[in-house]
Motif scaffolding. Structure first.
Motif, mmCIF file in Angstrom:
data_model
loop_
_atom_site.group_PDB
_atom_site.id
_atom_site.type_symbol
_atom_site.label_atom_id
_atom_site.label_comp_id
_atom_site.label_asym_id
_atom_site.label_seq_id
_atom_site.Cartn_x
_atom_site.Cartn_y
_atom_site.Cartn_z
ATOM 1 N N ALA A 128 0.840 -1.209 0.000
ATOM 2 C CA ALA A 128 0.000 0.000 0.000
ATOM 3 C C ALA A 128 0.872 1.256 0.000
ATOM 4 C CB ALA A 128 -0.938 -0.008 1.203
ATOM 5 N N ALA A 129 1.943 1.240 0.767
ATOM 6 C CA ALA A 129 2.843 2.397 0.820
ATOM 7 C C ALA A 129 3.516 2.652 -0.523
ATOM 8 C CB ALA A 129 3.894 2.193 1.908
ATOM 9 N N GLU A 130 3.625 1.610 -1.346
ATOM 10 C CA GLU A 130 4.246 1.734 -2.660
ATOM 11 C C GLU A 130 3.205 1.899 -3.771
ATOM 12 O OE1 GLU A 130 7.478 2.072 -3.567
ATOM 13 O OE2 GLU A 130 7.957 2.200 -1.428
ATOM 14 N N GLY A 131 1.967 2.240 -3.395
ATOM 15 C CA GLY A 131 0.961 2.596 -4.382
ATOM 16 C C GLY A 131 0.013 1.497 -4.810
ATOM 17 N N PHE A 132 0.097 0.326 -4.207
ATOM 18 C CA PHE A 132 -0.818 -0.759 -4.549
ATOM 19 C C PHE A 132 -2.148 -0.521 -3.855
ATOM 20 C CE2 PHE A 132 3.174 -2.615 -5.657
ATOM 21 C CZ PHE A 132 2.899 -3.542 -6.652
ATOM 22 N N GLU A 133 -3.222 -0.859 -4.549
ATOM 23 C CA GLU A 133 -4.564 -0.729 -4.005
ATOM 24 C C GLU A 133 -5.268 -2.074 -4.087
ATOM 25 O OE1 GLU A 133 -6.270 2.299 -6.491
ATOM 26 O OE2 GLU A 133 -5.322 3.902 -5.340
ATOM 27 N N THR A 134 -6.194 -2.294 -3.175
ATOM 28 C CA THR A 134 -6.982 -3.517 -3.172
ATOM 29 C C THR A 134 -7.758 -3.623 -4.486
ATOM 30 O OG1 THR A 134 -7.185 -3.381 -0.782
ATOM 31 C CG2 THR A 134 -8.775 -4.772 -1.916
ATOM 32 N N CYS A 135 -7.842 -4.835 -5.009
ATOM 33 C CA CYS A 135 -8.565 -5.062 -6.262
ATOM 34 C C CYS A 135 -9.276 -6.404 -6.193
ATOM 35 C CB CYS A 135 -7.603 -5.020 -7.457
ATOM 36 S SG CYS A 135 -6.398 -6.375 -7.519
ATOM 37 N N ALA A 136 -10.057 -6.684 -7.208
ATOM 38 C CA ALA A 136 -10.727 -7.974 -7.346
ATOM 39 C C ALA A 136 -9.696 -9.027 -7.766
ATOM 40 C CB ALA A 136 -11.826 -7.864 -8.399
ATOM 41 N N PRO A 137 -10.025 -10.306 -7.601
ATOM 42 C CA PRO A 137 -9.124 -11.349 -8.101
ATOM 43 C C PRO A 137 -8.832 -11.133 -9.592
ATOM 44 C CG PRO A 137 -10.855 -12.317 -6.763
ATOM 45 C CD PRO A 137 -11.217 -10.866 -6.968
ATOM 46 N N PHE A 138 -7.645 -11.444 -9.997
ATOM 47 C CA PHE A 138 -7.223 -11.275 -11.395
ATOM 48 C C PHE A 138 -6.716 -12.607 -11.921
ATOM 49 C CE2 PHE A 138 -3.762 -10.338 -8.547
ATOM 50 C CZ PHE A 138 -2.704 -11.055 -9.080
#
Length: 154
Positions: A128-138
């Motif tokens: 999260a600190a590096e810009g990742f956001e929660t998303c749906a399964p991929f």
């Protein structure tokens, strides 16, 4: 930690294999098999993974893998910092190197699956600190209460 060096690695190198095997065993101990998506060291090359290490004076401190999951998308796999190197910024440096590798390979998005349990909170905080956001399964992933999915553009 000024002397950290990002290195291209192979999963059959003794110290790399040992760290990947530690990672594999740890992940298997924290999640039931049906919810554990860790790749065994010998399957990383079969998946076409790019494997990076972080070394200090030749000593392997961490490893991480990147696989392509689409024309312009990648997935982070098998991120692991040696126990004795935790808390020193190894994972952040390795994550940044993997994101740069993804950019160098022409990827514009990078995603990951990690655990949702408390044991994985530090990893989720780093992402999260590096810009990742929660998303749906991929990809081939299915919704699983034991998994957390994250993504970011590069």
């Amino acid at each position: 930690m000024d002397t950290l060096e990002v290195t291209s690695e192979q999963p059959d190198t003794a110290d790399v294999r040992a760290l990947l095997e530690r990672h594999f065993a740890l992940m298997r101990s924290l999640s039931p098999a049906e919810s554990c998506h860790v790749m065994a060291p010998e399957t990383l090359l079969d998946a076409g993974a790019t494997l990076l290490g972080l070394r200090e004076a030749g000593v392997l401190l961490g490893v991480g893998a990147l696989t392509r999951i689409g024309d312009d998308a990648g997935e982070l796999k098998s991120m692991h910092t040696a126990q004795e190197a935790r808390g020193k910024g190894v994972a952040r440096r390795l994550l940044q190197a993997l994101m740069q590798e993804a950019r160098d390979q022409g990827m514009s998005r990078i995603s990951l699956e990690t655990g949702s349990a408390a044991e994985f909170q530090a990893a989720r905080n780093l992402y999260a600190a590096e810009g990742f956001e929660t998303c749906a399964p991929f990809g081939d992933y299915q919704l699983d209460p034991l998994s957390a999915f994250m993504t970011r553009t590069l």
